[in-house]
Write a protein that holds these residues in place. Structure first.
Motif, PDB file in Angstrom:
ATOM      1  N   GLN A 168       0.803  -1.300  -0.074  1.00 41.83           N
ATOM      2  CA  GLN A 168      -0.039   0.081  -0.009  1.00 41.83           C
ATOM      3  C   GLN A 168       0.969   1.269   0.010  1.00 41.83           C
ATOM      4  O   GLN A 168       2.065   1.295   0.625  1.00 41.83           O
TER       5      GLN A 168
ATOM      6  N   GLN B 188       0.236   5.630   0.477  1.00 41.10           N
ATOM      7  CA  GLN B 188      -0.512   6.812   0.860  1.00 41.10           C
ATOM      8  C   GLN B 188      -0.635   7.762  -0.381  1.00 41.10           C
ATOM      9  O   GLN B 188       0.483   7.923  -1.153  1.00 41.10           O
ATOM     10  N   VAL B 189      -1.865   7.908  -0.841  1.00 36.32           N
ATOM     11  CA  VAL B 189      -2.186   8.857  -1.995  1.00 36.32           C
ATOM     12  C   VAL B 189      -3.158   9.870  -1.623  1.00 36.32           C
ATOM     13  O   VAL B 189      -3.721   9.477  -0.726  1.00 36.32           O
ATOM     14  N   GLU B 190      -3.548  10.521  -2.775  1.00 40.39           N
ATOM     15  CA  GLU B 190      -4.563  11.418  -2.324  1.00 40.39           C
ATOM     16  C   GLU B 190      -6.058  10.717  -2.642  1.00 40.39           C
ATOM     17  O   GLU B 190      -6.158  10.000  -3.371  1.00 40.39           O
ATOM     18  N   TYR B 191      -7.022  11.303  -1.974  1.00 43.45           N
ATOM     19  CA  TYR B 191      -8.314  10.437  -1.913  1.00 43.45           C
ATOM     20  C   TYR B 191      -8.804  10.309  -3.243  1.00 43.45           C
ATOM     21  O   TYR B 191      -9.252   9.546  -3.877  1.00 43.45           O
TER      22      TYR B 191
ATOM     23  N   ALA C 216      -7.161   7.664  -4.842  1.00 46.22           N
ATOM     24  CA  ALA C 216      -7.748   6.280  -4.625  1.00 46.22           C
ATOM     25  C   ALA C 216      -9.134   6.003  -4.864  1.00 46.22           C
ATOM     26  O   ALA C 216      -9.398   4.735  -5.056  1.00 46.22           O
TER      27      ALA C 216
ATOM     28  N   ASN D 203      -7.080   1.210   0.349  1.00 46.78           N
ATOM     29  CA  ASN D 203      -7.591   1.210   1.970  1.00 46.78           C
ATOM     30  C   ASN D 203      -7.922   2.523   2.322  1.00 46.78           C
ATOM     31  O   ASN D 203      -7.418   3.673   1.727  1.00 46.78           O
ATOM     32  N   PHE D 204      -9.093   3.116   3.001  1.00 46.37           N
ATOM     33  CA  PHE D 204      -9.531   4.112   3.287  1.00 46.37           C
ATOM     34  C   PHE D 204      -9.672   4.424   4.908  1.00 46.37           C
ATOM     35  O   PHE D 204     -10.361   3.596   5.254  1.00 46.37           O
TER      36      PHE D 204
ATOM     37  N   ILE E 106     -12.981  10.230   5.660  1.00 45.95           N
ATOM     38  CA  ILE E 106     -11.843   9.695   5.225  1.00 45.95           C
ATOM     39  C   ILE E 106     -10.662  10.628   5.449  1.00 45.95           C
ATOM     40  O   ILE E 106     -10.606  11.779   4.925  1.00 45.95           O
TER      41      ILE E 106
ATOM     42  N   ALA F 156      -7.235   9.350   5.468  1.00 45.09           N
ATOM     43  CA  ALA F 156      -6.189   8.936   4.714  1.00 45.09           C
ATOM     44  C   ALA F 156      -6.593   7.741   3.691  1.00 45.09           C
ATOM     45  O   ALA F 156      -7.267   7.090   4.015  1.00 45.09           O
ATOM     46  N   SER F 157      -5.927   7.707   2.589  1.00 45.15           N
ATOM     47  CA  SER F 157      -6.257   6.822   1.320  1.00 45.15           C
ATOM     48  C   SER F 157      -4.741   6.147   0.874  1.00 45.15           C
ATOM     49  O   SER F 157      -4.056   6.871   1.072  1.00 45.15           O
TER      50      SER F 157
END
Lengths: 167, 167
Positions: free
Chosen positions: A2, A4-7, A10, B120-121, B141, B143-144
């Motif tokens: 995984q 972490q990215v911007e919503y 995602a 994953n959110f 939300i 973090a994504s």
């Protein structure tokens, strides 16, 4: 793994997403359809469904006024109707007058069914909840209908209202 | 043409339906995953999602306890995990101890991410609403995450927990 990215990045992984058309009458008695991607079943017994409607949408007024609404599962042939109903406002336009889409009266509530949809669910408004920029309407299903011809459901298959069928 | 039918018949037209796995820690600090078919986005700004959880599920307690939860979009390779997490109760079983499923810590909330999921959110619990035999949990939300490898999402493709991928 995984990362972490911007919503906004995602959430692209949600597609294909089912589309519904919700219909409720306004105080003039005019049925107003709106296309929605955000919907889910919320109860098995009794059967209930929820829809999330943007606070600025005219549909908020129509559902609160009539206290009931139809949830239709449009068929894959109904992409043009879904785009029209989702891009115009019932404040400005009588959507069913401007776009040719076969309807018939609902059986248990004061609303319409979409004749060419895969299925239609008649809902009475049970409660509502606020969530950010949307209102969640929770409806109890009081009548259900399916199409006598087999049809495929309409899906959003990508960002930007790209519509198609999935099977 | 529409024909009135039983709800149990009409609702079969909802498939394929997206599946998610929600994860929250219980008061012992044990992360409990549950597979859910009933979920939707409920707000664009701020981004929020909702899940409907059966009132009898252990997950009700875990989410209320920790006031946060992860929503994971399982990949099509995770059908066995989804079936296990959806058919066992966290009251009886430590699901992550009994089923080998790679996890990693969430970044902003006290929960886990599923390493092999499509996305994953991380959600903080904002509110909850009752709907028939389920509770709707509304999460913001914070973090994504997405998988660094392209994966297909897992769907329920028919009644009776038949799982597969749709594209």
């Amino acid at each position: 793994m995984q990362k972490q990215v911007e919503y906004s990045e995602a959430i692209k992984t949600k597609y294909p997403e089912q589309v519904v058309i919700a219909i409720a009458k306004d105080k003039k008695g005019r049925a107003n359809p709106v296309t929605l991607g955000w919907t889910m079943i919320v109860s098995g017994e009794p059967p209930m469904m929820a829809i999330a409607v943007a606070k600025k949408h005219y549909s908020i007024e129509t559902i609160r006024h009539s206290k009931c609404f139809t949830i239709a599962f449009p068929s894959s042939e109904m992409a043009d109707a879904a785009l029209f109903f989702g891009s115009k406002s019932g404040r400005d336009v009588d959507k069913f007058a401007e776009f040719d889409c076969a309807t018939e009266p609902a059986k248990k509530i004061d609303s319409l069914l979409l004749t060419d949809a895969v299925a239609n669910f008649e809902c009475t408004l049970e409660s509502q909840a606020e969530a950010g920029d949307h209102i969640i309407f929770i409806g109890k299903i009081v009548a259900s209908h399916t199409n006598t011809d087999p049809k495929k459901r309409l899906y959003t298959i990508g960002p930007g209202h790209k519509l198609g069928s999935a099977s």
